[in-house]
Write a protein that holds these residues in place. Structure first.
Motif: not given
Length: 413
Positions: A159-188
């Motif tokens: 789960v921590a490894g998948q969470g690194t996407i969130g850190l990158e994303l906020l650096e790339q799009v600092p004014d984020l309001d909403t984030v969407l992603m698929g969920v199966g088991g839920g790790g991402l």
């Protein structure tokens, strides 16, 4: 804003995972979608994990989990189960770390995913018809042999490894309001939620996190409603990467605290989203990676603001791609298949062809059959594939055929 609740995965865990992954994974690009922005009235960005190593985000969690094994654990090897993306992530991580890997995959797994997993050096065993059955067999093998079981989502390091996407994303799009992603088991979803909610708290703002499931494989809505894991008796979706019948206990404990909503999309919506990504974004994305786009196109997200969709993977079987393209075009009214019963006499097919041509539709295939259960002596069944220009155009073609006495039955469209 209140503090985050006490959770099994923290922002510190995710930042430590990012250090482990430095130089191992790609910092995938973010692309703006002007076409989707016009539809939603808000800026929309794609986080392109379909361009990640091994074709999906899964290598992040797999590598973090395996890099933290002790020398004796590494010597025992690892075992995992997956429909494809986690399998490839584990195989890539194992090859880089010098660990032997055995992967259980369901029978009927997409051949490109099977070949890619073997190509990365892992031993692949086909078992069961679902990911859940493969997971059970992988756990049994781990219990018998001492191999380390690398769970695809129910593990703190994953789960921590998948969470690194969130850190990158906020650096790339600092004014984020909403984030969407698929969920199966839920790790991402769990990992990204921890990263973004914690960083938003530090910044004194809100970021909305929304998970998306295929409606025929949606275990999270009933589980969240019951505040307990509610396994599904059956899952059926083209989105094999999120075809998980039971949420992970650890991700669920995070998602119920941090995630704002989990919505569902239909198979037709998924197909339309894949066509959109191919045509308008020039992106090859697997169905599980396109569910967020489908949710936006369906208008499932109100007032999204500046939005990012995580395109979680791009590993799609070409044969499935052919089927999805046909289904997506039909759902958009751009592909029409009709079956017509008529007298077997000269000129009938020519008349039908003339009507279709005058209706400005393009015939792409014809099947002419004289035998079959519903075909009487002296009759013939004709199935015609047509390229059309939308739902109104389909209705025009059907209206013109009926006006000439034919009774087309719509198969697709």
């Amino acid at each position: 804003m209140t503090d985050l609740p006490n959770l099994p995965v923290t922002l510190d865990d995710i930042q430590a995972a990012a250090k482990l992954l430095d130089g191992v994974i790609a910092h995938t690009p973010v692309e703006m979608s002007r076409a989707l922005a016009r539809e939603t009235g808000s800026p929309v960005y794609f986080k392109c994990e379909n361009l990640q190593r091994a074709g999906s985000f899964k290598v992040r969690g797999a590598y973090v989990r395996m890099a933290k094994l002790s020398p004796s654990e590494k010597d025992r090897g690892v075992v995992a189960a997956s429909a494809g993306n986690h399998a490839q992530g584990v195989a890539v991580a194992a090859a880089r770390l010098g660990i032997t890997a055995r992967i259980y995959m369901p029978l009927g797994v997409a051949l490109p995913k099977l070949a890619a997993t073997r190509g990365h050096g892992a031993e692949v065993i086909l078992h069961g018809h679902t990911v859940d059955e493969a997971l059970a067999e992988a756990q049994r093998y781990a219990d018998e042999t001492g191999a380390v079981f690398v769970h695809p989502f129910d593990n703190v390091d994953v789960v921590a490894g998948q969470g690194t996407i969130g850190l990158e994303l906020l650096e790339q799009v600092p004014d984020l309001d909403t984030v969407l992603m698929g969920v199966g088991g839920g790790g991402l979803l769990a990992g990204v939620a921890v990263a973004l909610k914690a960083r938003a708290r530090e910044l004194g703002r809100e970021i909305r996190i929304i998970g998306v499931q295929a409606e025929n494989a949606a275990a999270y809505p009933p589980s969240l409603a019951a505040d307990a894991l509610v396994p599904l008796t059956r899952v059926s979706t083209i989105a094999d990467g999120i075809a998980v019948g039971r949420p992970g206990q650890l991700p669920f404990s995070i998602i119920r605290e941090l995630v704002d909503d989990v919505v569902t999309v239909s198979e037709d919506s998924l197909a339309r989203a894949l066509i959109f990504l191919l045509e308008r974004a020039k992106m090859v994305v697997e169905p599980a990676g396109a569910v967020g786009v489908a949710a936006l196109m369906d208008g499932k997200i109100e007032n999204p603001g500046t939005t990012a969709v995580i395109l979680s993977g791009g590993n799609i079987d070409p044969m499935l791609m052919l089927k999805v393209i046909q289904r997506g075009l039909a759902a958009a009214g751009r592909f029409l298949v009709v079956r017509i019963l008529l007298d077997d006499r000269p000129g009938s097919l020519a008349t039908i062809s003339r009507i279709i041509a005058e209706s400005d539709a393009n015939v792409t295939g014809v099947d002419h059959t004289r035998v079959g259960g519903s075909i009487s002596m002296g009759d013939v069944a004709i199935t015609i594939n047509m390229e059309t220009k939308g739902h109104e155009h389909c209705e025009l073609v059907l209206k013109n055929l009926r006006a000439d006495g034919f009774q087309p039955v719509v198969i697709h469209g």
